[in-house]
Design a protein around this motif. Sequence first.
Motif, PDB file in Angstrom:
ATOM      1  N   GLU A   1      73.062  12.719  29.361  1.00  0.00           N
ATOM      2  CA  GLU A   1      72.194  12.782  30.967  1.00  0.00           C
ATOM      3  C   GLU A   1      72.207  14.163  31.818  1.00  0.00           C
ATOM      4  OE1 GLU A   1      69.621  11.162  32.129  1.00  0.00           O
ATOM      5  OE2 GLU A   1      69.684   9.657  30.534  1.00  0.00           O
ATOM      6  N   ALA A   2      74.194  14.796  31.157  1.00  0.00           N
ATOM      7  CA  ALA A   2      74.221  16.270  32.232  1.00  0.00           C
ATOM      8  C   ALA A   2      75.323  16.748  30.889  1.00  0.00           C
ATOM      9  CB  ALA A   2      74.319  16.011  33.518  1.00  0.00           C
ATOM     10  N   LEU A   3      75.414  17.883  30.913  1.00  0.00           N
ATOM     11  CA  LEU A   3      76.439  18.288  30.777  1.00  0.00           C
ATOM     12  C   LEU A   3      77.466  19.013  31.228  1.00  0.00           C
ATOM     13  CD1 LEU A   3      77.656  18.285  27.379  1.00  0.00           C
ATOM     14  CD2 LEU A   3      76.301  20.344  26.583  1.00  0.00           C
ATOM     15  N   LEU A   4      78.331  19.405  31.381  1.00  0.00           N
ATOM     16  CA  LEU A   4      79.068  20.468  32.413  1.00  0.00           C
ATOM     17  C   LEU A   4      80.058  21.200  31.192  1.00  0.00           C
ATOM     18  CD1 LEU A   4      79.250  20.798  35.369  1.00  0.00           C
ATOM     19  CD2 LEU A   4      81.746  19.472  35.821  1.00  0.00           C
ATOM     20  N   LEU A   5      79.967  22.430  31.631  1.00  0.00           N
ATOM     21  CA  LEU A   5      80.922  23.402  30.508  1.00  0.00           C
ATOM     22  C   LEU A   5      81.641  23.961  32.032  1.00  0.00           C
ATOM     23  CD1 LEU A   5      78.230  24.654  28.392  1.00  0.00           C
ATOM     24  CD2 LEU A   5      80.223  23.426  27.547  1.00  0.00           C
ATOM     25  N   ALA A   6      82.661  24.008  31.773  1.00  0.00           N
ATOM     26  CA  ALA A   6      83.895  24.851  32.990  1.00  0.00           C
ATOM     27  C   ALA A   6      84.751  25.718  31.952  1.00  0.00           C
ATOM     28  CB  ALA A   6      84.554  23.313  33.706  1.00  0.00           C
ATOM     29  N   ALA A   7      85.151  26.647  32.024  1.00  0.00           N
ATOM     30  CA  ALA A   7      85.586  27.405  31.204  1.00  0.00           C
ATOM     31  C   ALA A   7      87.216  28.259  32.373  1.00  0.00           C
ATOM     32  CB  ALA A   7      84.684  28.955  30.431  1.00  0.00           C
ATOM     33  N   PHE A   8      88.329  28.737  31.409  1.00  0.00           N
ATOM     34  CA  PHE A   8      88.982  29.321  32.064  1.00  0.00           C
ATOM     35  C   PHE A   8      89.689  30.638  31.029  1.00  0.00           C
ATOM     36  CE2 PHE A   8      88.954  25.413  35.041  1.00  0.00           C
ATOM     37  CZ  PHE A   8      89.315  25.987  36.347  1.00  0.00           C
ATOM     38  N   ASP A   9      90.092  31.911  32.153  1.00  0.00           N
ATOM     39  CA  ASP A   9      90.598  32.696  31.298  1.00  0.00           C
ATOM     40  C   ASP A   9      91.782  32.967  31.847  1.00  0.00           C
ATOM     41  OD1 ASP A   9      89.566  33.761  33.651  1.00  0.00           O
ATOM     42  OD2 ASP A   9      88.023  35.416  32.515  1.00  0.00           O
ATOM     43  N   THR A  10      92.756  32.278  32.770  1.00  0.00           N
ATOM     44  CA  THR A  10      93.450  32.156  33.015  1.00  0.00           C
ATOM     45  C   THR A  10      94.700  32.366  31.903  1.00  0.00           C
ATOM     46  OG1 THR A  10      93.535  30.321  33.520  1.00  0.00           O
ATOM     47  CG2 THR A  10      93.220  31.132  35.271  1.00  0.00           C
TER      48      THR A  10
ATOM     49  N   ASP B   1      89.917  24.285  21.132  1.00  0.00           N
ATOM     50  CA  ASP B   1      91.607  24.340  21.062  1.00  0.00           C
ATOM     51  C   ASP B   1      91.137  26.360  20.967  1.00  0.00           C
ATOM     52  OD1 ASP B   1      92.589  21.821  21.564  1.00  0.00           O
ATOM     53  OD2 ASP B   1      92.048  21.628  19.839  1.00  0.00           O
ATOM     54  N   SER B   2      90.243  26.512  20.670  1.00  0.00           N
ATOM     55  CA  SER B   2      89.998  28.057  19.812  1.00  0.00           C
ATOM     56  C   SER B   2      89.093  28.960  20.856  1.00  0.00           C
ATOM     57  CB  SER B   2      90.420  27.910  18.974  1.00  0.00           C
ATOM     58  OG  SER B   2      88.526  27.495  18.863  1.00  0.00           O
ATOM     59  N   VAL B   3      89.378  30.162  20.909  1.00  0.00           N
ATOM     60  CA  VAL B   3      88.323  30.627  20.720  1.00  0.00           C
ATOM     61  C   VAL B   3      86.858  30.131  20.497  1.00  0.00           C
ATOM     62  CG1 VAL B   3      87.315  33.139  21.564  1.00  0.00           C
ATOM     63  CG2 VAL B   3      89.391  32.946  22.044  1.00  0.00           C
ATOM     64  N   ALA B   4      87.374  30.134  19.080  1.00  0.00           N
ATOM     65  CA  ALA B   4      85.992  29.824  18.906  1.00  0.00           C
ATOM     66  C   ALA B   4      85.326  29.096  18.640  1.00  0.00           C
ATOM     67  CB  ALA B   4      86.476  30.027  16.778  1.00  0.00           C
ATOM     68  N   GLU B   5      86.173  27.596  18.688  1.00  0.00           N
ATOM     69  CA  GLU B   5      85.332  26.763  19.679  1.00  0.00           C
ATOM     70  C   GLU B   5      84.609  26.915  21.130  1.00  0.00           C
ATOM     71  OE1 GLU B   5      86.745  21.581  20.276  1.00  0.00           O
ATOM     72  OE2 GLU B   5      88.098  23.308  19.372  1.00  0.00           O
ATOM     73  N   SER B   6      85.382  27.770  22.194  1.00  0.00           N
ATOM     74  CA  SER B   6      84.803  27.747  22.819  1.00  0.00           C
ATOM     75  C   SER B   6      83.419  28.325  22.952  1.00  0.00           C
ATOM     76  CB  SER B   6      86.393  28.703  23.862  1.00  0.00           C
ATOM     77  OG  SER B   6      87.267  27.615  23.561  1.00  0.00           O
ATOM     78  N   GLU B   7      83.262  29.323  22.162  1.00  0.00           N
ATOM     79  CA  GLU B   7      82.010  30.207  21.989  1.00  0.00           C
ATOM     80  C   GLU B   7      80.955  29.619  20.954  1.00  0.00           C
ATOM     81  OE1 GLU B   7      80.934  32.756  22.430  1.00  0.00           O
ATOM     82  OE2 GLU B   7      82.813  33.415  23.767  1.00  0.00           O
ATOM     83  N   LEU B   8      81.438  28.518  20.501  1.00  0.00           N
ATOM     84  CA  LEU B   8      80.443  27.283  20.063  1.00  0.00           C
ATOM     85  C   LEU B   8      79.517  26.379  21.141  1.00  0.00           C
ATOM     86  CD1 LEU B   8      78.800  25.807  17.460  1.00  0.00           C
ATOM     87  CD2 LEU B   8      81.069  24.655  17.467  1.00  0.00           C
ATOM     88  N   LEU B   9      80.629  25.978  22.322  1.00  0.00           N
ATOM     89  CA  LEU B   9      80.177  25.076  23.133  1.00  0.00           C
ATOM     90  C   LEU B   9      80.118  26.372  24.070  1.00  0.00           C
ATOM     91  CD1 LEU B   9      83.869  23.643  24.353  1.00  0.00           C
ATOM     92  CD2 LEU B   9      81.946  22.200  22.356  1.00  0.00           C
ATOM     93  N   LEU B  10      80.373  27.234  23.700  1.00  0.00           N
ATOM     94  CA  LEU B  10      79.210  27.802  25.137  1.00  0.00           C
ATOM     95  C   LEU B  10      77.807  28.521  24.696  1.00  0.00           C
ATOM     96  CD1 LEU B  10      81.305  30.293  26.611  1.00  0.00           C
ATOM     97  CD2 LEU B  10      80.500  28.609  27.936  1.00  0.00           C
ATOM     98  N   GLN B  11      78.278  28.200  22.994  1.00  0.00           N
ATOM     99  CA  GLN B  11      76.346  28.925  22.687  1.00  0.00           C
ATOM    100  C   GLN B  11      75.045  27.767  22.690  1.00  0.00           C
ATOM    101  OE1 GLN B  11      75.420  31.138  20.708  1.00  0.00           O
ATOM    102  NE2 GLN B  11      74.055  31.035  19.689  1.00  0.00           N
TER     103      GLN B  11
END
Length: 455
Positions: free
Chosen positions: A273-282, A308-318
């Motif tokens: 019903e809702a997808l939340l994406l959170a990111a950290f560059d700490t 677990d990785s930047v590549a996987e993160s980019e996939l989620l952000l896509q």
Amino acid sequence: MDDLLDRLRSGLPAEALITDPDVTASYANDMASFCEAGSPAVVVLPRTVEQVQHVMRTATALRVPVVPQGARTGLSGAANASDGCIVLSLTKMDRILEISPVDRIAVVEPGVVNAVLSRAVNEHGLYYPPDPSSWETCTIGGNIGTASGGLCCVKYGVTAEYVLGLEVVLADGRLLSTGRRTAKGVAGYDLTRLFVGSEGSLGIVVKAVLALRPQPPAQLVLAAEFDSAAAACEAVCAIMERGHTPSLLELMDRTTVRAVNAMANMGLPDTTEALLLAAFDTPDPAADLAAVGELCSAAGATQVVPADSVAESELLLQARRLSLTALETVKSATMIDDVCVPRSQLGAMIEGTAAIADKYGLTIGVCAHAGDGNTHPVVCFDHADPDESRRARESFDEIMALGLELGGTITGEHGVGVLKKEWLARELGPVGVEMQRGIKHTFDPLGILNPGKIF
């Protein structure tokens, strides 16, 4: 018309003028729906400040309206032509004039594309944070004109916070310098900030001094699925209340998730019903994601998936980056709203928008910069159906009214343009409108700069 062209030709190279009606018609409007556009008399593509000054002196002498344009990716009709106007397209003024790692500034012309600047400063270990969804095509001048934002606003802020100084050609052709190159400066009124978000109604930005930051570590992303938008918004409130500073905090409702799945086969669960994406560059993003994941679970997340990785993160952000494009495939046309509310009212805004969709029998998907309360309800409709078009416009207005009722604003980053002129008066009130009209008259007494926009 002949006099106008003769005067323009006297100070411009032949290639800077476009008069072919079939070509000038392609410059008539930006990407907004329900916004009137006229037929330009001529399109001018200057390459120098002096050429812009010549255009404005000619326009002032002949009382011809001038409509400044960038890449025309705007969503409010602010770049739409008016009948008989000069369209002043600044896309050929696209030089990065300076990048200073010591001063942490970039000096650019208005036609520089956002993504081009971002990549150029990255090579110096620097970072230009504002990243609108159209960052691969939109220009810095357009970003300044609409005070645009982007996905990273929750941590890094919007365009206005990165514009230190400007060079602006005024309506009569004079060149005004505002602001500074220094880290601090409080000399006189802040005219720089005044031009940011003015949608080309006060002057033509021909150069900008932009603040840069050190390039942060690569971010990691977490995706959390919820069985209600209310639960996702509760998680957003918890994340901010606990003092976390994500580099990105984005929300997609059910309609948006399904549209992205249908277009790109992303494999997101249709039950979401809702997808939340959170990111950290700490320095330790995994630890931050773990803490936020616990807050999401406590708010009722049905699944929490940290990358677990930047590549996987980019996939989620896509999935988030495809949201607006995917919703455009639902029907033949869309109206993209831009209502920003206090974070504490985000749940009420999304639930209220769903009720409006039901009331008008329309598909309205919501994606949001949840971290700063900026929602983008996207009204999908068939522009060939007069009744559905009417309902789309009425639902759009109700969404803006809801935003104001919740203590918000009619536009967080897209601007007023033509689309929201009537609503600006409701938000500002009569005294506010009077003061703003006074400012407009001071800079543009003849009313030739982007007439019919904002007010």
